[in-house]
Write a protein that holds these residues in place. Structure first.
Motif, PDB file in Angstrom:
ATOM      1  N   HIS A  12      -1.177  -3.553  -1.437  1.00  0.00           N
ATOM      2  CA  HIS A  12       0.026  -4.073  -0.765  1.00  0.00           C
ATOM      3  C   HIS A  12       1.068  -2.980  -0.576  1.00  0.00           C
ATOM      4  N   ASN A  13       1.876  -3.167   0.447  1.00  0.00           N
ATOM      5  CA  ASN A  13       3.068  -2.340   0.621  1.00  0.00           C
ATOM      6  C   ASN A  13       4.222  -3.315   0.816  1.00  0.00           C
ATOM      7  N   TRP A  14       4.728  -3.831  -0.286  1.00  0.00           N
ATOM      8  CA  TRP A  14       5.692  -4.933  -0.177  1.00  0.00           C
ATOM      9  C   TRP A  14       7.144  -4.482  -0.209  1.00  0.00           C
ATOM     10  N   ASN A  15       8.010  -5.385   0.166  1.00  0.00           N
ATOM     11  CA  ASN A  15       9.446  -5.140   0.081  1.00  0.00           C
ATOM     12  C   ASN A  15      10.120  -6.300  -0.627  1.00  0.00           C
ATOM     13  N   ALA A  16      10.380  -6.105  -1.907  1.00  0.00           N
ATOM     14  CA  ALA A  16      11.107  -7.123  -2.670  1.00  0.00           C
ATOM     15  C   ALA A  16      12.442  -6.558  -3.143  1.00  0.00           C
TER      16      ALA A  16
ATOM     17  N   PHE B 189      -4.039   7.987  -2.945  1.00  0.00           N
ATOM     18  CA  PHE B 189      -4.919   9.019  -2.399  1.00  0.00           C
ATOM     19  C   PHE B 189      -4.713  10.414  -2.986  1.00  0.00           C
ATOM     20  N   VAL B 190      -3.566  10.661  -3.606  1.00  0.00           N
ATOM     21  CA  VAL B 190      -3.312  11.990  -4.163  1.00  0.00           C
ATOM     22  C   VAL B 190      -3.525  11.953  -5.677  1.00  0.00           C
TER      23      VAL B 190
ATOM     24  N   GLY C 130       7.546   1.872  -1.277  1.00  0.00           N
ATOM     25  CA  GLY C 130       7.505   2.549   0.017  1.00  0.00           C
ATOM     26  C   GLY C 130       6.205   3.306   0.263  1.00  0.00           C
ATOM     27  N   PRO C 131       5.950   3.655   1.529  1.00  0.00           N
ATOM     28  CA  PRO C 131       4.666   4.241   1.929  1.00  0.00           C
ATOM     29  C   PRO C 131       4.354   5.612   1.326  1.00  0.00           C
ATOM     30  N   GLU C 132       5.362   6.463   1.103  1.00  0.00           N
ATOM     31  CA  GLU C 132       5.062   7.786   0.549  1.00  0.00           C
ATOM     32  C   GLU C 132       4.551   7.686  -0.881  1.00  0.00           C
ATOM     33  N   GLN C 133       5.236   6.843  -1.671  1.00  0.00           N
ATOM     34  CA  GLN C 133       4.802   6.618  -3.050  1.00  0.00           C
ATOM     35  C   GLN C 133       3.389   6.033  -3.061  1.00  0.00           C
ATOM     36  N   MET C 134       3.164   5.120  -2.129  1.00  0.00           N
ATOM     37  CA  MET C 134       1.866   4.461  -2.066  1.00  0.00           C
ATOM     38  C   MET C 134       0.767   5.482  -1.745  1.00  0.00           C
ATOM     39  N   TYR C 135       1.032   6.337  -0.778  1.00  0.00           N
ATOM     40  CA  TYR C 135       0.069   7.365  -0.396  1.00  0.00           C
ATOM     41  C   TYR C 135      -0.261   8.237  -1.614  1.00  0.00           C
TER      42      TYR C 135
ATOM     43  N   MET D 201       1.962   2.355   7.072  1.00  0.00           N
ATOM     44  CA  MET D 201       0.956   3.017   6.224  1.00  0.00           C
ATOM     45  C   MET D 201      -0.257   3.443   7.048  1.00  0.00           C
ATOM     46  N   LYS D 202      -0.636   2.583   7.968  1.00  0.00           N
ATOM     47  CA  LYS D 202      -1.797   2.881   8.821  1.00  0.00           C
ATOM     48  C   LYS D 202      -1.516   4.133   9.659  1.00  0.00           C
ATOM     49  N   GLU D 203      -0.300   4.249  10.152  1.00  0.00           N
ATOM     50  CA  GLU D 203       0.075   5.448  10.918  1.00  0.00           C
ATOM     51  C   GLU D 203       0.081   6.687  10.038  1.00  0.00           C
ATOM     52  N   ARG D 204       0.525   6.474   8.805  1.00  0.00           N
ATOM     53  CA  ARG D 204       0.617   7.584   7.856  1.00  0.00           C
ATOM     54  C   ARG D 204      -0.784   8.114   7.524  1.00  0.00           C
ATOM     55  N   ALA D 205      -1.760   7.207   7.389  1.00  0.00           N
ATOM     56  CA  ALA D 205      -3.111   7.621   6.978  1.00  0.00           C
ATOM     57  C   ALA D 205      -4.157   6.818   7.739  1.00  0.00           C
TER      58      ALA D 205
END
Lengths: 339, 245
Positions: free
Chosen positions: A18-22, A71-72, A62-67, A103-107
């Motif tokens: 998930h990439n949620w916003n709470a 994946f890193v 957020g997406p950077e943390q998720m990436y 996220m899809k655009e990011r990766a």
């Protein structure tokens, strides 16, 4: 990518993320607050101590943390990104496809973007599903049957409108239906985690795959019974797997039952990120061995081959991913970023 | 607190010890669901309870609250019992229903399609199965043949402390499924003689797996939600006994 001690590469598809916003400014009411608080409870209870996040990070990473986490720092090669709308609880929704598309655009080579539908949206929702399929080329959806919508406190997959949506999904080539069986609240006097509706739809929609997230826990017995009868029912290990750390004996019971009833071809790894991060889950799962007495008593084993299937190959089959070709694409995308 | 009041409070706690969470089959007191307990000068008992999440099933909440009223109300000196549930999505309806002595269906109207008796029975049977499985495995380890054992033989069996506890727990639920006058110590959920033991035990084991999932999460979530009270702690989450092989 996870590499074994002997150097073998294991391709990992994280089947539930998930990439949620709470964040506070997105919370609509007490239900939204309690929903994320409950998730945080799951997170803090089953994570190893050094993996517990502060609450504000958990609310919105957020997406950077998720990436980074997937994946890193984490071993995921790909991740299936699921939607959970909850628009009655969150102003812009909890986890919408628009949010996930970032996220899809990011990766793009790593993210499998899934959609969602809600049969209570009627005709308009059918059109929206078609538009979603066209725009994002989705092959899967996540359904949250316990979602509140106005006065409604949830729906069943056997509702007539749900059938229309499933027919539509089939026409649109959306063949993977991930179902989260949360506590269906209405009717209030029924057993809250009834999985019986899966049985009906799995029989009636042979062209669709039904991935039951959390393996129907805590109704594992009912779920196993259904899954053994239906060839198109799969179990998602999100929530079951984290027990590997906090309650290993219990995890042994669950995984051995699942291997006995469903078998190694029907189980999918999922971290349920951001509730849990994949690194420790995959490391512990790879290091895990079924005790000999359980192997003998139940006649099952969790071999390296079984682990490979659960961690990625089964999901690759469901989503038509050629693993070798995909590895090349991911490596290519990485070079492009580096250049 | 006077000695008399302290004794009455202890009586109420003992009464609450008999109320179990239907899903977990453990006393609400051990689960630390009881948040506050007061006895006023008119012998009215007020109980406030809490659950691990805002989302816990309303039907189970209502069942437990009804059982609390019944057990505590049965004490001879108690004039009235007030039970309230805190921080729950249906707290308002549940508390209104409890305060006015409404049935579950009356409290929830069209959202509830039937009363709770069937649900109560379903979970009592699950409790019976789990307790039976634990005792059966214990007896098998000691080399007994429990399938043919009579009730009298089970009662006469010398057991250690753990065995004694498992036997008492099982016997406490045996009547849920055993027919009146049944001679056999063990019967299945339909009241019939046990089938072949190995596959039967496997079936019972899955009932236990479900309950453990809930039990482990409930304790953990309760700790995460109310941890600031200093209790329960994660130790409670970890304290579940490992399952016998």
């Amino acid at each position: 990518m996870y590499r074994t001690k002997s150097g073998e590469e294991i391709f990992i598809i994280d089947g539930h993320t998930h990439n949620w916003n709470a964040a506070k400014d997105n919370i609509k009411n007490i239900h939204g607050q309690q929903f994320i608080d409950c998730f945080y409870g799951y997170h803090s209870v089953l994570s190893p101590k050094d993996q517990v996040w502060p609450k504000d990070k958990f609310d919105r990473y957020g997406p950077e943390q998720m990436y980074q986490d997937l994946f890193v720092d984490g071993p995921d090669d790909m991740a299936i990104l699921q939607c959970t709308y909850l628009t009655d609880f969150y102003k812009d929704g909890f986890n919408t496809i628009e949010q996930n598309a970032v996220m899809k655009e990011r990766a793009p080579e790593r993210i499998i973007l899934n959609g969602a539908f809600d049969p209570r949206d009627g005709e308009a929702g059918l059109d929206a599903l078609e538009a979603m399929a066209e725009k994002y080329k989705i092959k899967g959806v996540k359904l949250y049957t316990a979602e509140w919508r106005g006065d409604s406190r949830g729906y069943k997959l056997t509702d007539p409108w749900a059938y229309r949506y499933l027919e539509k999904a089939q026409q649109l080539g959306i063949k993977n239906i991930h179902v989260h069986k949360g506590p269906t609240i209405i009717p209030l006097d029924r057993d809250a985690f009834d999985v019986a509706d899966i049985d009906h739809v799995a029989t009636d929609f042979q062209g669709l795959n039904f991935i039951v997230e959390h393996c129907g826990l805590p109704r594992l017995d009912d779920f196993c019974w259904i899954a053994v009868q239906e060839t198109n029912v799969y179990g998602g290990l999100a929530v079951a797997l984290p027990f590997i750390h906090a309650r290993r004996d219990y995890f042994t019971n669950v995984i051995s039952e699942l291997l006995f009833w469903l078998g190694e071809d029907k189980l999918l790894f999922g971290s349920d990120y951001g509730i849990w991060t994949p690194r420790w889950l995959v490391e512990q799962f790879m290091a895990y061995e079924l005790p000999d007495e359980v192997k003998q008593a139940k006649g099952v084993d969790l071999t390296l081959q079984a682990k490979k299937k659960i961690l990625g190959l089964n999901a690759a089959r469901l989503y038509d991913i050629d693993v070798d070709a995909q590895k090349q694409k991911i490596a290519g995308a990485r070079e492009k970023v580096a250049a | 607190m006077t000695a008399a009041l302290a004794e009455r409070e202890a009586e109420v706690r003992r009464a609450l010890d008999r109320v179990t969470d239907p899903e977990l089959d453990e006393p609400v007191t051990d689960l630390r669901f009881i948040e506050a307990l007061t006895i006023d000068p008119d012998d009215v008992v007020s109980i406030r309870f809490r659950l691990p999440t805002y989302w816990c099933a309303a039907n189970f909440a209502f069942l437990m609250a009804s059982d609390m009223r019944q057990e505590v109300g049965a004490l001879p000196w108690v004039r009235a019992v007030n039970v309230t549930l805190g921080e729950h999505m249906y707290a308002e309806q549940i508390n209104h229903g409890l305060a006015n002595g409404l049935s579950f269906q009356a409290a929830f109207g069209s959202d509830a399609s039937a009363e709770l008796d069937e649900l109560r029975r379903t979970f009592l049977v699950k409790a019976f199965q789990r307790r039976q499985e634990a005792l059966l495995r214990h007896l098998l380890r000691l080399g007994h043949a429990p399938a043919d054992m009579t009730l009298d033989a089970l009662l006469a069996l010398p057991l250690d402390e753990e065995g004694d506890r498992l036997r008492a727990r099982y016997l406490d639920r045996r009547d849920i499924c055993a027919r009146p006058g049944e001679q056999l110590a063990f019967v299945d959920a339909h009241g019939d003689r046990l089938p072949e033991l190995a596959p039967y035990l496997r079936t019972l084991e899955r009932v236990a797996i479900n309950a453990e999932f809930n039990g482990a999460l409930c304790r953990g979530l309760l700790a995460a939600r109310f941890g600031a009270d200093g209790e329960p702690t994660l130790l409670d989450f970890a304290r579940m006994p490992p399952r016998a092989a």
